[in-house]
Design a protein around this motif. Structure first.
Motif, PDB file in Angstrom:
ATOM      1  N   HIS A  68       0.835  -1.193   0.000  1.00 25.99           N
ATOM      2  CA  HIS A  68       0.000   0.000   0.000  1.00 25.99           C
ATOM      3  C   HIS A  68       0.876   1.251   0.000  1.00 25.99           C
ATOM      4  CE1 HIS A  68      -3.783   2.163   1.760  1.00 25.99           C
ATOM      5  NE2 HIS A  68      -3.682   2.290   0.453  1.00 25.99           N
ATOM      6  N   HIS A  69       1.939   1.203   0.785  1.00 27.18           N
ATOM      7  CA  HIS A  69       2.847   2.343   0.955  1.00 27.18           C
ATOM      8  C   HIS A  69       3.580   2.688  -0.356  1.00 27.18           C
ATOM      9  CE1 HIS A  69       5.476   5.081   3.049  1.00 27.18           C
ATOM     10  NE2 HIS A  69       6.537   4.462   2.557  1.00 27.18           N
ATOM     11  N   ILE A  70       4.017   1.678  -1.099  1.00 29.72           N
ATOM     12  CA  ILE A  70       4.798   1.968  -2.314  1.00 29.72           C
ATOM     13  C   ILE A  70       3.920   2.205  -3.536  1.00 29.72           C
ATOM     14  CG2 ILE A  70       6.873   0.757  -1.548  1.00 29.72           C
ATOM     15  CD1 ILE A  70       6.133  -1.548  -3.230  1.00 29.72           C
ATOM     16  N   SER A  71       2.601   2.076  -3.382  1.00 28.94           N
ATOM     17  CA  SER A  71       1.670   2.352  -4.475  1.00 28.94           C
ATOM     18  C   SER A  71       1.901   3.785  -4.989  1.00 28.94           C
ATOM     19  CB  SER A  71       0.253   2.181  -3.912  1.00 28.94           C
ATOM     20  OG  SER A  71      -0.674   2.382  -4.921  1.00 28.94           O
ATOM     21  N   PRO A  72       2.249   3.979  -6.282  1.00 26.48           N
ATOM     22  CA  PRO A  72       2.687   5.301  -6.747  1.00 26.48           C
ATOM     23  C   PRO A  72       1.537   6.284  -7.010  1.00 26.48           C
ATOM     24  CG  PRO A  72       2.711   3.757  -8.569  1.00 26.48           C
ATOM     25  CD  PRO A  72       2.300   2.966  -7.354  1.00 26.48           C
ATOM     26  N   LYS A  73       1.845   7.564  -6.882  1.00 28.74           N
ATOM     27  CA  LYS A  73       0.878   8.628  -7.231  1.00 28.74           C
ATOM     28  C   LYS A  73       0.906   8.903  -8.736  1.00 28.74           C
ATOM     29  CE  LYS A  73      -0.250  10.633  -2.965  1.00 28.74           C
ATOM     30  NZ  LYS A  73       0.013   9.358  -2.284  1.00 28.74           N
ATOM     31  N   ASP A  74       2.073   8.673  -9.336  1.00 31.45           N
ATOM     32  CA  ASP A  74       2.159   8.760 -10.797  1.00 31.45           C
ATOM     33  C   ASP A  74       3.276   7.832 -11.268  1.00 31.45           C
ATOM     34  OD1 ASP A  74       4.688  10.298 -10.676  1.00 31.45           O
ATOM     35  OD2 ASP A  74       3.358  11.843  -9.846  1.00 31.45           O
ATOM     36  N   GLY A  75       3.284   7.567 -12.574  1.00 33.90           N
ATOM     37  CA  GLY A  75       4.323   6.701 -13.139  1.00 33.90           C
ATOM     38  C   GLY A  75       4.139   5.241 -12.754  1.00 33.90           C
ATOM     39  N   ILE A  76       5.210   4.465 -12.937  1.00 36.61           N
ATOM     40  CA  ILE A  76       5.160   3.029 -12.677  1.00 36.61           C
ATOM     41  C   ILE A  76       6.304   2.659 -11.741  1.00 36.61           C
ATOM     42  CG2 ILE A  76       5.615   0.798 -13.788  1.00 36.61           C
ATOM     43  CD1 ILE A  76       3.838   1.594 -16.059  1.00 36.61           C
ATOM     44  N   VAL A  77       5.985   1.867 -10.703  1.00 35.07           N
ATOM     45  CA  VAL A  77       7.007   1.379  -9.766  1.00 35.07           C
ATOM     46  C   VAL A  77       7.177  -0.116  -9.996  1.00 35.07           C
ATOM     47  CG1 VAL A  77       7.524   0.956  -7.332  1.00 35.07           C
ATOM     48  CG2 VAL A  77       6.459   3.109  -8.016  1.00 35.07           C
ATOM     49  N   TYR A  78       8.421  -0.559 -10.221  1.00 36.15           N
ATOM     50  CA  TYR A  78       8.696  -1.985 -10.449  1.00 36.15           C
ATOM     51  C   TYR A  78       8.954  -2.704  -9.135  1.00 36.15           C
ATOM     52  CZ  TYR A  78       8.920  -1.292 -15.440  1.00 36.15           C
ATOM     53  OH  TYR A  78       8.585  -1.016 -16.737  1.00 36.15           O
ATOM     54  N   LEU A  79       8.272  -3.841  -8.941  1.00 38.88           N
ATOM     55  CA  LEU A  79       8.511  -4.661  -7.753  1.00 38.88           C
ATOM     56  C   LEU A  79       9.438  -5.818  -8.081  1.00 38.88           C
ATOM     57  CD1 LEU A  79       4.886  -4.756  -6.318  1.00 38.88           C
ATOM     58  CD2 LEU A  79       6.623  -3.002  -6.080  1.00 38.88           C
ATOM     59  N   ASP A  80       9.390  -6.289  -9.308  1.00 40.02           N
ATOM     60  CA  ASP A  80      10.394  -7.221  -9.834  1.00 40.02           C
ATOM     61  C   ASP A  80      10.402  -7.028 -11.344  1.00 40.02           C
ATOM     62  OD1 ASP A  80       8.466  -8.924 -11.119  1.00 40.02           O
ATOM     63  OD2 ASP A  80       8.223 -10.105  -9.304  1.00 40.02           O
TER      64      ASP A  80
END
Ligand code: ZN
Length: 309
Positions: A68-80
């Motif tokens: 929940h915390h790393i869920s981005p406000k914009d763009g894309i976040v890679y987890l793997d």
């Protein structure tokens, strides 16, 4: 006999990088095919948003918080390498969880004979404390535990015909004699688990790996000879299907080479077991399936079977 179809617009808002196979067009393809007249009798509802309490049935609290915390406000976040979050991911995932739970409630209440939850992203690779393989929370596993905790269902089976092994579902139920997990999948292939010798602490895991090019006959034989007899012996009171359609011959990620009609066949076989032991109760949740034409054919066969046509 009625079949419930749960979907939600939020499934389109989980964005993946360009060229990624797990993309919003998958849901558009399913909407298109299920918009055909032959599916007019489906009872269509919106998938509600799931709750954190529901996710906690199968996932570690720290992992849920972190995601929940790393869920981005914009763009894309890679987890793997192939699993990423966009601003719309969290709601999409929680609609998938809520859809699976609501489908389970509706089927157990007897409002519908069975249900199909057509949401994305998929769930069966997500383990209790980590995301993996396009997946964040294991909605099929959550539905199984919810059926037990809320409705007192004693034995639940999760049957997974996605071409990839559901390592997450296996991990979650490894030591749980009240849940049977059965899977056909291509081996060797991602995620690498699912060997026949992986049977769980109580012989409650049934893995039936298939080889590249095995085709319809060996897929059906794996069900007839291994999975269906074990399932019948287990006598589930509810069957949850991890319905991945990436074993279709057109799919780019695998090469078991099934035909659309194989998904209708296996669905009817699972409904027969459910009729015998579970009062007909079947809840199906979408997992993979990455060729849009193959996905349409396969979903059409699966839902046609669910509707008893
Ligand atoms: Zn898959």
């Amino acid at each position: 006999m009625t079949t419930l179809l749960l979907t939600h617009r939020a499934s389109l808002d989980h964005l993946t990088p360009p060229g990624h196979p797990e993309r919003p067009d998958r849901i558009r393809a399913i909407e298109e095919v299920l918009g055909n007249g032959q599916f007019g009798a489906l009872v269509r509802e919106q998938a509600p948003e799931g709750s954190l309490d529901q996710v906690t049935l199968c996932h570690d609290g720290h992992y849920i918080e972190e995601l929940h915390h790393i869920s981005p406000k914009d763009g894309i976040v890679y987890l793997d390498g192939d699993t990423s979050m966009s601003p719309g991911t969290w709601e999409a995932v929680m609609r998938g969880v809520g859809g699976a739970v609501a489908a389970t409630d509706a089927v157990i209440a007897g409002k519908h004979n069975n249900a199909f939850v057509a949401t994305r992203p998929p769930g069966h690779h997500a383990e209790s404390n980590r995301p993996m393989g396009f997946c964040f929370f294991d909605h099929a596993a959550i539905a199984a535990r919810h059926a037990q905790r809320k409705h007192g269902i004693a034995r639940v089976a999760v049957v997974d015909f996605d071409v990839h092994h559901g390592n997450g579902t296996q991990e979650i139920f490894w030591a749980d004699p009240t849940v049977m997990y059965c899977s056909t999948h291509q081996m060797p292939l991602f995620p690498g688990t699912g060997a026949t010798r992986e049977r769980g602490e109580h012989d409650n895991i049934v893995n039936a790996p298939l080889a590249s090019e095995d085709g319809s006959a060996k897929f059906r034989a794996a069900f007839e000879n291994l999975i269906l007899p074990q399932l019948t012996k287990f006598s589930p009171e509810l069957i949850i299907i991890s319905a991945g359609f990436d074993a279709h011959h057109r799919d780019p990620l695998a090469s078991i080479n099934l035909r659309g009609e194989d998904f209708g066949w296996v669905t009817r076989k699972l409904m027969d077991v459910a009729d015998a032991t579970a009062g007909g109760r079947v809840v199906s949740v979408l997992e993979g399936g990455y060729d849009l034409q193959g996905l349409k054919e396969s979903v059409a066969a699966h839902v046609t079977a669910l509707m008893g046509a």
